[in-house]
Design a protein around this motif. Structure first.
Motif, mmCIF file in Angstrom:
data_model
loop_
_atom_site.group_PDB
_atom_site.id
_atom_site.type_symbol
_atom_site.label_atom_id
_atom_site.label_comp_id
_atom_site.label_asym_id
_atom_site.label_seq_id
_atom_site.Cartn_x
_atom_site.Cartn_y
_atom_site.Cartn_z
ATOM 1 N N ASN A 22 53.694 25.920 -29.411
ATOM 2 C CA ASN A 22 53.857 25.713 -30.849
ATOM 3 C C ASN A 22 54.548 24.389 -31.167
ATOM 4 N N GLU A 23 55.297 23.860 -30.204
ATOM 5 C CA GLU A 23 55.928 22.549 -30.378
ATOM 6 C C GLU A 23 55.027 21.411 -29.914
ATOM 7 N N GLY A 24 53.828 21.738 -29.452
ATOM 8 C CA GLY A 24 52.863 20.704 -29.120
ATOM 9 C C GLY A 24 52.743 20.358 -27.656
ATOM 10 N N TYR A 25 53.475 21.056 -26.781
ATOM 11 C CA TYR A 25 53.351 20.810 -25.349
ATOM 12 C C TYR A 25 52.067 21.445 -24.816
ATOM 13 N N GLU A 26 51.464 20.794 -23.834
ATOM 14 C CA GLU A 26 50.444 21.454 -23.033
ATOM 15 C C GLU A 26 51.156 22.304 -21.987
ATOM 16 N N VAL A 27 50.692 23.525 -21.796
ATOM 17 C CA VAL A 27 51.370 24.439 -20.889
ATOM 18 C C VAL A 27 50.386 24.983 -19.865
ATOM 19 N N LYS A 28 50.779 24.907 -18.614
ATOM 20 C CA LYS A 28 50.056 25.581 -17.537
ATOM 21 C C LYS A 28 50.984 26.670 -17.007
ATOM 22 N N ALA A 29 50.620 27.923 -17.238
ATOM 23 C CA ALA A 29 51.419 29.052 -16.774
ATOM 24 C C ALA A 29 50.869 29.533 -15.440
ATOM 25 N N LEU A 30 51.680 29.451 -14.400
ATOM 26 C CA LEU A 30 51.281 29.899 -13.065
ATOM 27 C C LEU A 30 51.867 31.281 -12.836
ATOM 28 N N VAL A 31 51.002 32.294 -12.789
ATOM 29 C CA VAL A 31 51.450 33.677 -12.792
ATOM 30 C C VAL A 31 50.691 34.504 -11.759
ATOM 31 N N ARG A 32 51.287 35.614 -11.383
ATOM 32 C CA ARG A 32 50.609 36.547 -10.461
ATOM 33 C C ARG A 32 49.549 37.360 -11.189
ATOM 34 N N ASN A 33 49.829 37.738 -12.431
ATOM 35 C CA ASN A 33 48.936 38.626 -13.176
ATOM 36 C C ASN A 33 48.601 38.012 -14.537
ATOM 37 N N PRO A 34 47.521 37.246 -14.628
ATOM 38 C CA PRO A 34 47.173 36.586 -15.897
ATOM 39 C C PRO A 34 46.991 37.549 -17.062
ATOM 40 N N ALA A 35 46.621 38.791 -16.801
ATOM 41 C CA ALA A 35 46.392 39.750 -17.888
ATOM 42 C C ALA A 35 47.647 39.967 -18.721
ATOM 43 N N LYS A 36 48.820 39.731 -18.135
ATOM 44 C CA LYS A 36 50.068 39.926 -18.873
ATOM 45 C C LYS A 36 50.280 38.867 -19.955
ATOM 46 N N LEU A 37 49.453 37.828 -19.953
ATOM 47 C CA LEU A 37 49.530 36.813 -21.002
ATOM 48 C C LEU A 37 48.334 36.863 -21.942
ATOM 49 N N ASP A 38 47.577 37.944 -21.884
ATOM 50 C CA ASP A 38 46.397 38.061 -22.742
ATOM 51 C C ASP A 38 46.749 38.061 -24.226
ATOM 52 N N ASP A 39 47.991 38.418 -24.555
ATOM 53 C CA ASP A 39 48.377 38.485 -25.962
ATOM 54 C C ASP A 39 48.768 37.130 -26.540
ATOM 55 N N ILE A 40 48.781 36.093 -25.709
ATOM 56 C CA ILE A 40 49.094 34.745 -26.196
ATOM 57 C C ILE A 40 47.828 33.904 -26.075
ATOM 58 N N LYS A 41 47.273 33.523 -27.193
ATOM 59 C CA LYS A 41 46.069 32.699 -27.223
ATOM 60 C C LYS A 41 46.414 31.370 -27.884
ATOM 61 N N HIS A 42 46.163 30.280 -27.193
ATOM 62 C CA HIS A 42 46.447 28.970 -27.766
ATOM 63 C C HIS A 42 45.628 27.923 -27.015
ATOM 64 N N GLU A 43 45.138 26.937 -27.750
ATOM 65 C CA GLU A 43 44.297 25.909 -27.121
ATOM 66 C C GLU A 43 45.064 25.057 -26.125
ATOM 67 N N LYS A 44 46.398 25.025 -26.236
ATOM 68 C CA LYS A 44 47.205 24.222 -25.319
ATOM 69 C C LYS A 44 47.721 25.011 -24.124
ATOM 70 N N LEU A 45 47.313 26.269 -24.005
ATOM 71 C CA LEU A 45 47.772 27.120 -22.908
ATOM 72 C C LEU A 45 46.675 27.323 -21.882
ATOM 73 N N GLN A 46 47.001 27.044 -20.621
ATOM 74 C CA GLN A 46 46.120 27.344 -19.497
ATOM 75 C C GLN A 46 46.857 28.295 -18.574
ATOM 76 N N VAL A 47 46.242 29.416 -18.259
ATOM 77 C CA VAL A 47 46.856 30.416 -17.391
ATOM 78 C C VAL A 47 46.158 30.393 -16.042
ATOM 79 N N VAL A 48 46.940 30.237 -14.980
ATOM 80 C CA VAL A 48 46.389 30.126 -13.622
ATOM 81 C C VAL A 48 46.985 31.223 -12.741
ATOM 82 N N LYS A 49 46.121 32.019 -12.140
ATOM 83 C CA LYS A 49 46.596 33.019 -11.186
ATOM 84 C C LYS A 49 47.026 32.308 -9.910
ATOM 85 N N SER A 50 48.244 32.579 -9.474
ATOM 86 C CA SER A 50 48.740 31.845 -8.312
ATOM 87 C C SER A 50 49.792 32.647 -7.565
#
Length: 226
Positions: A22-50
């Motif tokens: 929301n502050e304009g940063y591009e974000v890459k979230a490195l997570v074990r379970n991407p489904a836990k971030l399904d409730d956050i949708k944003h064009e600047k968010l990339q979720v990577v299973k890792s």
């Protein structure tokens, strides 16, 4: 600016993801379970299973990122158990950061890692730390020692928040003191979102580099509304 965020599926991590995009940063979230971030949708968010311990994979994902922010943490356990998440994860993160050429690392541990020698904590808190939190606190100490002893080539910052709470809105500025674990004057609680804002403040203003920063809120902050 592009941020890599670890621990993005926890309460603090989700707050960090939401505030960052929301502050304009591009974000890459490195997570074990991407489904836990399904409730956050944003064009600047990339979720990577890792797997955070796959250093080569993580390093590749960190390429092009300007900073790493970690909200990784462990759940309380009993004192006869051993906790290693903090110390092993920070070693993996910093190894991957070096491979990717990322120097800025901001992470969380916690207050009261070392008991107050004057025993000014409430007796129930002292018992809880002794019986439940000791394995976590011991590993926080190992984590901070790794950064201090082995990571002077990185621009790291450690925040040591007291107990997390969800209080919002709140009033008052945070109590911010370098190189301590406890003060008897503050509330002992700090909102998740306030810690997130402090992490981004450290990033934007390049504050507290190589610092280990105790942070809480003034006593009574959670009893006041805007």
């Amino acid at each position: 600016m592009k941020l890599a965020i670890f621990g993005a599926t926890g309460l603090c991590g989700k707050n960090l993801v939401e505030v960052s995009v929301n502050e304009g940063y591009e974000v890459k979230a490195l997570v074990r379970n991407p489904a836990k971030l399904d409730d956050i949708k944003h064009e600047k968010l990339q979720v990577v299973k890792s797997d955070i311990f796959d250093v080569d994979f993580v390093a590749k994902e960190l390429e092009g990122c300007d900073a790493i922010l970690s909200c990784l943490g462990a759940v309380p356990t009993w004192r006869w158990k051993t906790e290693l998440l903090y110390s092993t994860s920070i070693k993996a993160i910093t190894d991957a950061a070096r491979k990717a050429g990322v120097k800025r690392v901001i992470c969380l541990t916690g207050a009261r890692q070392v008991p107050d020698p004057q025993k000014r904590e409430w007796w129930l808190i002292r018992w809880f730390d002794w019986a439940i939190m000791r394995p976590i606190m011991d590993d926080m100490i190992r984590m901070e020692s790794h950064l201090k002893d082995n990571c002077q080539d990185l621009d790291y910052t450690v925040l040591r928040p007291t107990g997390f709470c969800k209080t919002e809105p709140w009033t008052g500025e945070a109590v911010v003191i370098p190189d301590i674990y406890f003060t008897p004057e503050d509330s002992g609680w700090i909102p998740y979102k306030k810690v997130v804002l402090m992490m981004l403040e450290a990033l934007k203003e390049n504050k507290w580099v190589h610092g280990h920063i105790y942070c809480s809120m003034p006593n009574g902050f959670d009893k006041v509304t805007k």
